[in-house]
Design a protein around this motif. Structure first.
Motif, short mmCIF file in Angstrom:
data_model
loop_
_atom_site.label_atom_id
_atom_site.label_comp_id
_atom_site.label_asym_id
_atom_site.label_seq_id
_atom_site.Cartn_x
_atom_site.Cartn_y
_atom_site.Cartn_z
N ALA A 105 -4.60 -0.03 7.07
CA ALA A 105 -4.70 1.43 7.02
C ALA A 105 -4.07 1.83 8.36
O ALA A 105 -3.97 3.11 8.68
N LEU A 106 -3.69 1.03 9.33
CA LEU A 106 -3.32 1.55 10.57
C LEU A 106 -1.75 1.69 10.78
O LEU A 106 -1.13 0.50 10.14
N ALA A 119 -11.80 -6.91 2.41
CA ALA A 119 -11.35 -5.64 3.29
C ALA A 119 -10.62 -4.80 2.45
O ALA A 119 -10.80 -3.53 2.59
N ARG A 130 -10.79 -4.00 -0.69
CA ARG A 130 -11.69 -3.22 -1.87
C ARG A 130 -12.32 -2.02 -0.83
O ARG A 130 -12.88 -1.11 -1.37
N SER A 131 -12.67 -2.38 0.35
CA SER A 131 -13.61 -1.68 1.00
C SER A 131 -12.84 -0.37 1.73
O SER A 131 -13.38 0.29 2.90
N LEU A 132 -11.56 -0.23 1.44
CA LEU A 132 -10.67 0.72 2.11
C LEU A 132 -11.16 2.02 1.82
O LEU A 132 -11.29 2.96 2.56
N GLU A 133 -11.31 2.16 0.35
CA GLU A 133 -11.83 3.31 -0.17
C GLU A 133 -11.19 4.87 0.41
O GLU A 133 -12.23 5.68 0.94
N ASP A 134 -9.91 4.92 0.52
CA ASP A 134 -9.62 6.28 1.05
C ASP A 134 -9.13 7.09 -0.03
O ASP A 134 -8.79 6.62 -1.18
N ARG A 151 0.77 -1.11 -0.08
CA ARG A 151 -0.07 0.10 0.03
C ARG A 151 0.80 1.14 -0.09
O ARG A 151 0.42 2.11 -0.65
N ASP A 190 -2.82 -0.37 -5.24
CA ASP A 190 -3.77 0.14 -5.91
C ASP A 190 -3.80 -0.44 -7.43
O ASP A 190 -4.71 -0.89 -8.05
#
Lengths: 241, 219, 256
Positions: free
Chosen positions: B151-152, B213, B215-219, B72, B78
């Motif tokens: 993401a953490l 999970a 795919r649902s990050l969506e940041d 990431r 991506d």
């Protein structure tokens, strides 16, 4: 039907803020759309939504003629669009530990056979961005501009019709800017579509500008730019304990 | 896909990769146990397989948090999400690479560490076999947790907290298959087959959960 | 501006929590009274019923222990349904529901563990034995704590909801496996020396207070869950209002 990307009434939000709305454009084969706008106006967000990496809040994105088997089909599925787009974000998507060649070979091996066939060989792509001499160096030792050029070479090793470029000229010098212009022009000429967010004036006659509207002003939206926890409703009938 | 596997392996065993750190950690765990429970050779031989299993469980957790985080940070994630190959398949291949650089290495190192714990040849063989079969499940469960915490900035500890409860069945059947092989060979097959079944289950669940999970990050 | 789709969506999104707040405000007092009444009745029977000839007075711990264990599991079911609501229908109330249920579930599980341990002391002569049921509940407790930790670590509530939903479902599929494996492990290590409650039919003398207490606990869960959901919604509104105030100050003070 020739390839056509059309975006209608697109809106995006980050957290509970509406970043933009009512963004519409359509781009056919050979189109170059330069996305302009202030910082925070949602240029990167727009590109990520078109790339299928983010979900749009509202609006639709359609791709027509993306599937050579069914030339008349119009597709709104994110999955289809993802396969048609090359995305170059702020981050280069290169492993600093591996050589330039290995990085490109990796992405080339991931592509489907037809897009590999239409794409350039790795050496040719490196030649194009002027990195052939550095092919066997790890990406980590290259300068920021050279790394960016290596990332651009990734777009060449596998053919995809739609390019989504987010600040492609970041960290590049003037000579490389011209190179990016050439690359974009050539891609457009080969029936591709380029959607690029950049501050730099690219030397392209056919380029159209898409100005991002910027964040909706408060009076426009009357405070309803807060999601379902709408501020206007706090004093409403249901809110009082 | 083969490229992805080779690339991940190359990255894992390069300087700075997590490949050999797990082995070192495994060694540290095995070495520290006798200091805790005393140098009684008989006792060590009895609980040796369990120690090896717990050590392997902890070592497999190391580096799991980096499974997607590294991708990431440099933007690779991506691009991996924009491939024609389904994301869950990509996750599965990445899990295989992680397993080769953690679980497989640990299983292969059991003969050396088993000697430290005074294990007999049968016990060493049984532990190797069960680790070989059981550790993929640990990686596959971990992939789900790693994707959830990607993401953490300090997700490593959280990965362990989330994985350990889910990993308990693997540990139970891994250790009981090993014990059965040593003490009562007739009872070996049942836990061993359940261990394989767990593996197959998580080979489906883990990548699916991880892909959802990511795919649902969506940041 | 032709943004009908946007307006309709937002209206639909907005209607649910607002209606929920109105509805729950009306329901909540009734549920609270019902909870209190059931607890009064249940505790009365629980404390006045005859003690078990074998277990003596300690059997009364059952009236707290068993309902809290049931509720610990029911809370996870509620969370699983909410997780489906989040992932499949993207329903904003489902996000709130799952998040609000987590600490309640953890509390019921902790209560079941503590009362189990208190009950175990006279029965087994130790505060803690690795009995199959206690162990399974201990793992369930760990799962609750992991979910709470994840939710605390993620700031954006929507993202937190979707990620915890994935974990909740993963856990839900795993719970039977964990239960089965712990039973296996337990029989392997502790051949049936443990005194078990189950098996023998429970006498009506015990059944009445037990059912009453189960009802009371269920109502308690409903009251706590509704209250926690309301709090969560209001908390998000406050956060949204604050951000909006900050933006308003920015537009008013900045250049036009």
């Amino acid at each position: 039907m020739p390839l056509c990307l059309s975006v209608e009434g697109l809106a995006a939000r980050r957290g509970d803020t509406l970043i933009f709305r009512d963004v519409s454009f359509s781009a056919g084969e050979g189109a170059v759309v330069i996305v302009t706008g202030a910082n925070g106006s949602g240029k990167s967000t727009l590109l990520r939504i078109v790339a299928g990496l983010l979900r749009a809040e509202a609006g639709s994105i359609r791709v027509a003629g993306g599937d050579p088997q069914r030339p008349d089909a119009v597709d709104t599925r994110t999955e289809t669009r993802r396969d048609l787009c090359h995305y170059l974000g702020h981050r280069n998507g290169l492993k600093t530990e591996l050589t330039v060649f290995d990085n490109l070979a990796f992405w080339r091996s991931f592509a489907t056979a037809p897009s590999r066939r239409h794409g350039l060989e790795i050496e040719a792509a490196l030649e194009e961005v002027g990195l052939l001499a550095l092919a066997d160096l790890p990406v980590g030792v290259l300068s920021a501009g050279q790394q960016r050029r290596a990332a651009l070479a990734r777009l060449l090793v596998a053919w995809r019709p739609i390019w989504l470029l987010d600040e492609p000229t970041a960290a590049l010098d003037a000579a490389s800017d011209a190179m990016v212009s050439r690359m974009i022009a050539r891609h457009a000429a080969s029936a591709g579509i380029v959607l690029a967010a950049t501050h730099l004036p690219l030397d392209l006659p056919q380029a159209r500008a898409l100005a991002m509207p910027g964040p909706p002003r408060r009076e426009d939206v009357g405070g309803d730019d807060v999601v379902w926890l709408d501020a206007g409703q706090v004093d409403g009938p249901g809110a009082a304990p | 896909m083969r490229r992805l596997l080779l690339r991940d392996l190359a990255l894992a065993f390069r300087a700075g990769g997590g490949g050999l750190t797990g082995l070192l950690f495994f060694l540290a765990v095995v070495a520290i146990v006798p200091f805790g429970i005393g140098p009684d050779v008989k006792l060590l031989a009895r609980i040796g397989p369990a120690i090896l299993w717990i050590g392997a469980l902890l070592a497999a957790l190391l580096g799991l948090d980096r499974l997607f985080q590294a991708e990431r940070e440099d933007g690779t994630l991506d691009l991996l999400m924009m491939q024609e190959t389904p994301l869950s398949l990509i996750v599965l291949v990445k899990c295989m690479a992680h397993w080769v650089s953690s679980g497989l290495i640990l299983a292969l190192s059991v003969p050396v560490f088993g000697l430290l714990l005074n294990l007999g040849p049968l016990a060493i063989g049984a532990t190797m076999l069960t680790l070989f079969v059981g550790t993929p499940a640990l990686t596959l469960i971990g992939a789900g947790a790693a994707a959830v915490t990607v993401a953490l900035p300090r997700g490593g500890l959280l990965v362990s907290v989330l994985v350990l409860p889910l990993a308990i069945p693997v540990l139970i059947f891994g250790v009981s298959a090993t014990q059965a092989a040593i003490e009562a060979p007739a009872a070996f097959l049942t836990p061993f087959l359940i261990l394989i079944a767990l593996n197959l289950l998580f080979a489906v669940l883990g990548p699916l959960a991880a892909a959802t999970a990511l795919r649902s990050l969506e940041d | 501006m032709s943004d009908t789709s946007l307006t309709i969506r937002r209206f639909a999104d907005l209607a649910n929590p607002t209606r929920f707040l109105a509805l729950s405000a009306r329901l909540l007092p009734w549920i609270c009274w019902l909870t209190a009444a059931l607890f009064g009745l249940g505790l009365f029977y629980a404390l006045t019923s005859a003690g078990d000839y074998q277990q003596g007075e300690t059997v009364r711990i059952m009236y707290v222990h068993v309902p809290s264990a049931w509720l610990a599991m029911m809370t996870y079911m509620v969370m699983t349904l909410s997780a489906l609501g989040t992932l499949v229908w993207r329903h904003p109330l489902a996000d709130v529901s799952a998040r609000a249920a987590m600490p309640i579930g953890a509390a019921f599980t902790a209560l079941a563990l503590v009362t189990g341990s208190l009950w175990g002391k006279p029965m087994w002569g130790a505060w803690w034995v690795w009995d199959a049921r206690l162990t399974s509940f201990f793992i369930l407790f760990l799962m609750y704590l992991g979910l709470i930790a994840l939710n605390r670590a993620l700031e954006d509530p929507t993202r937190a909801a979707r990620l915890s939903a994935i974990l909740i479902l993963l856990g839900f599929i795993n719970i039977p496996i964990i239960k089965f494996s712990v039973d296996w492990w337990n029989t392997l290590h502790q051949p049936a020396s443990v005194l078990r409650m189950g098996g023998s039919a429970i006498d009506g003398e015990f059944l009445r207070p037990l059912l009453l207490m189960a009802g009371a606990f269920t109502c308690l869960f409903l009251a706590l869950h509704l209250g926690a959901m309301r709090n969560e919604i209001l908390r998000r509104r406050v956060a949204a209002l604050r951000r909006q105030a900050a933006r308003g100050a920015l537009t008013a003070g900045g250049p036009a």
